[in-house]
Design an enzyme around this catalytic site. Structure first.
Site, mmCIF file in Angstrom:
data_model
loop_
_atom_site.group_PDB
_atom_site.id
_atom_site.type_symbol
_atom_site.label_atom_id
_atom_site.label_comp_id
_atom_site.label_asym_id
_atom_site.label_seq_id
_atom_site.Cartn_x
_atom_site.Cartn_y
_atom_site.Cartn_z
ATOM 1 N N CYS A 132 -0.315 4.108 2.217
ATOM 2 C CA CYS A 132 -0.065 3.911 3.653
ATOM 3 C C CYS A 132 1.418 4.114 3.980
ATOM 4 C CB CYS A 132 -0.417 2.498 4.106
ATOM 5 S SG CYS A 132 -1.899 1.835 3.429
ATOM 6 N N ASP A 133 2.297 3.549 3.152
ATOM 7 C CA ASP A 133 3.709 3.448 3.532
ATOM 8 C C ASP A 133 4.641 4.319 2.702
ATOM 9 O OD1 ASP A 133 2.853 1.480 5.297
ATOM 10 O OD2 ASP A 133 3.161 -0.125 3.837
ATOM 11 N N CYS A 187 0.834 -1.207 0.000
ATOM 12 C CA CYS A 187 0.000 0.000 0.000
ATOM 13 C C CYS A 187 0.868 1.255 0.000
ATOM 14 C CB CYS A 187 -0.914 -0.018 1.232
ATOM 15 S SG CYS A 187 -1.863 1.490 1.404
#
Ligand code: NAP
Length: 328
Positions: free
Chosen positions: A140-141, A137
């Protein structure tokens, strides 16, 4: 608080767009559903930034915001929420039975909206390096890879979106795709192909992830036509090769296709009357938030009709008044 002594009319598994839409519809028809949310409340959309294609939001909407709105709408119509991993289900007889740890929950109808999870490449150290350079992701990261070199694996919409997103953060983005053409829809493919910061490695497979104590340091890429193996140094590997449905709980109980997606017919019906499926768990084809929401709506309407057709049994329904008052 969810009460294990009760027999719920409807239990919904999953809190993505399918599960929450089912909850809104079931709640509005006074079924007082219990919704069990798993390890990723809100589902896959909580890992997305701009959702541009959900009708009703002309400027787009953030995935987490959209899911929070849906959740609050479901709460408004008396959905009860609990968080937990269901470890076992028994659908052989009614009431259906589900367990979270040792606690048993029972229901007369069940809506399965457990979604799908990111697929991994199946390489030896991939799981071990999860969170230390391997990610599924970018939204997200991606933040952790500022001015670093990253690789995105895959040729679909997700891979293209992630690659373009990462060009805003990382120093370099390399897409490794196993074929010589993209699967992604033209608008996303063209956007990625036109982005000068993205390098494409065609007909190529990641055959090894290289690491040291601090995490990922590179990958080995094998060119499929020539067999040539090359090292590419990078700090992040974003795997975007699709998803697998979360259906292991239902193996040997519900009909599935060869890839493990639940088989549905006449809307959201599964192979067991009273059990309905909605969203990505039964959809290998469209997998959109709006189609998930649509099937969640269908599942709730069908569950309600199913409950209406059951013979009235006061020992099974409406215990302690939590279910809607009837005689039918
Ligand atoms: P996908 O469309 O299934 O694409 C998966 C990609 O990964 C394909 O290019 C596939 O290669 C590759 N792949 C699969 N297994 C692999 C393996 N073992 N090793 C290497 N490569 C592998 O998945 P997705 O991109 O996650 O998209 C899923 C659905 O969500 C689609 O319907 C998509 O349209 C939708 N989506 C929409 C948006 C949007 O509209 N904004 C954004 C994201 C996703 P091949 O091409 O060779 O099969």
């Amino acid at each position: 608080m969810a009460n294990p002594d009760l027999i719920y009319e409807i239990i919904i598994l999953g809190s993505g767009p399918a599960g929450l839409t089912a909850a809104i519809y079931a709640g509005r028809s006074r079924c007082c559903p219990l919704l069990i949310e798993g390890g990723q409340p809100g589902g896959q959309l909580t890992t997305t930034t701009a959702v541009d294609n959900f009708p009703g939001f002309p400027q787009g909407v953030d995935g987490p915001e959209l899911m929070d709105n849906m959740r609050r709408q479901a709460e408004r119509f008396s959905t009860e929420f609990i968080t937990g991993e269901v470890s076992k289900v028994d659908l052989k007889e009614r009431p259906f039975r589900l367990w979270i740890d040792e606690t048993l929950y029972r229901c007369m109808s069940l809506i399965i909206a457990t979604g799908a999870s990111a697929r991994l490449l199946g390489l030896d150290n991939e799981k071990e390096l999860y969170g230390r350079g391997v990610s599924v992701c970018a939204t997200c990261d991606g933040f952790f890879y500022r001015d670093k070199d990253v690789v995105v694996v895959g040729g679909g919409d997700t891979a293209m979106e992630e690659a373009v997103f990462l060009t805003r953060i990382a120093r370099s983005v390399t897409v490794v795709h196993r074929r010589d053409s993209l699967r992604a829809t033209p608008v996303l493919a063209d956007r990625a192909l036109a982005n000068k910061q993205i390098t494409f490695r065609w007909d190529s497979e990641v055959t090894e992830i290289l690491s040291n104590q601090s995490g990922v340091v590179g990958i080995k890429v094998t060119q499929r036509n020539t067999g040539t193996v090359e090292d590419i140094s990078c700090h992040g590997v974003f795997i975007a090769i699709g998803h697998q449905p979360n259906t292991h709980l239902f193996e040997d109980q519900l009909e599935m296709d060869t890839e493990g997606y639940l088989t549905t017919r006449h809307g959201a019906e599964t192979s067991i009357p009273g059990v309905f499926a909605a969203g990505d768990v039964q959809d290998p084809q469209f997998r959109q938030a709006i189609t998930a929401a649509g099937t969640g709506c269908m599942a709730a309407i069908q569950a309600e009709r199913y409950l209406d057709d059951l013979p009235y049994d006061p020992s099974l329904t409406c215990q302690k008044g939590i279910c809607r008052p009837k005689p039918r």
